[in-house]
Design a protein around this motif. Sequence first.
Motif, PDB file in Angstrom:
ATOM      1  N   LEU A   1      -6.626   2.823   3.090  1.00  0.00           N
ATOM      2  CA  LEU A   1      -6.068   1.496   3.353  1.00  0.00           C
ATOM      3  C   LEU A   1      -4.859   1.564   4.288  1.00  0.00           C
ATOM      4  CD1 LEU A   1      -6.367  -0.164  -0.175  1.00  0.00           C
ATOM      5  CD2 LEU A   1      -7.716  -0.676   1.881  1.00  0.00           C
TER       6      LEU A   1
ATOM      7  N   ILE B   1       0.843  -1.208   0.000  1.00  0.00           N
ATOM      8  CA  ILE B   1       0.000   0.000   0.000  1.00  0.00           C
ATOM      9  C   ILE B   1       0.876   1.255   0.000  1.00  0.00           C
ATOM     10  CG2 ILE B   1      -1.765   1.309   1.257  1.00  0.00           C
ATOM     11  CD1 ILE B   1      -2.696  -1.436   2.422  1.00  0.00           C
TER      12      ILE B   1
ATOM     13  N   SER C   1      -4.612  -0.452   7.719  1.00  0.00           N
ATOM     14  CA  SER C   1      -3.507  -1.398   7.951  1.00  0.00           C
ATOM     15  C   SER C   1      -2.663  -0.977   9.150  1.00  0.00           C
ATOM     16  CB  SER C   1      -2.640  -1.549   6.698  1.00  0.00           C
ATOM     17  OG  SER C   1      -1.892  -0.390   6.426  1.00  0.00           O
TER      18      SER C   1
ATOM     19  N   THR D   1      -5.598   4.420  -1.169  1.00  0.00           N
ATOM     20  CA  THR D   1      -4.450   3.968  -0.378  1.00  0.00           C
ATOM     21  C   THR D   1      -4.314   4.750   0.922  1.00  0.00           C
ATOM     22  OG1 THR D   1      -2.955   5.364  -1.701  1.00  0.00           O
ATOM     23  CG2 THR D   1      -3.154   3.017  -2.330  1.00  0.00           C
TER      24      THR D   1
END
Length: 146
Positions: A114, A20, A118, A111
């Motif tokens: 994300l 990512i 994450s 991203t």
Amino acid sequence: MNSRTLKLIALGLVVIHFVIVVMHSIAHEVLNVKASPAQLAFIIPVIIVTPVVAGFMILKFNRAGTVLLFASMLGSFVFGLYYHFIADTIDHVSHVARLEPAFWSTIFQLTAYLLLVSELLGTVVAGLLLVRRSEAIKHYAARTSF
């Protein structure tokens, strides 16, 4: 969930996070959304390098790797939350939404979200590993009258 499973999840998150980060970095370059030197001084060691190093360390030096992963993921989460979603900067997802090419603008936004997910998951999993390790040490000490 046992410690081995948590370690595997942590390692998976490190790999996913790295992919990512690479995609997000490409979007930054294509859209000409440049990080300042001060931001790069944080991004390179904390967001890019340290999670990967921590992933390798978890395999051999469990506690040190887990602490490093926890700190890097928490720091990355706070940094990304601030610059992509709170601060009124060119890095904010709402400003990037208007940039061209639209494909890379969408990749940047996707991203950014994300990365946040994450990094939060990485922080939680590393935190769980630290708690598990601490409980195991206390249990061992109590059992052996240490």
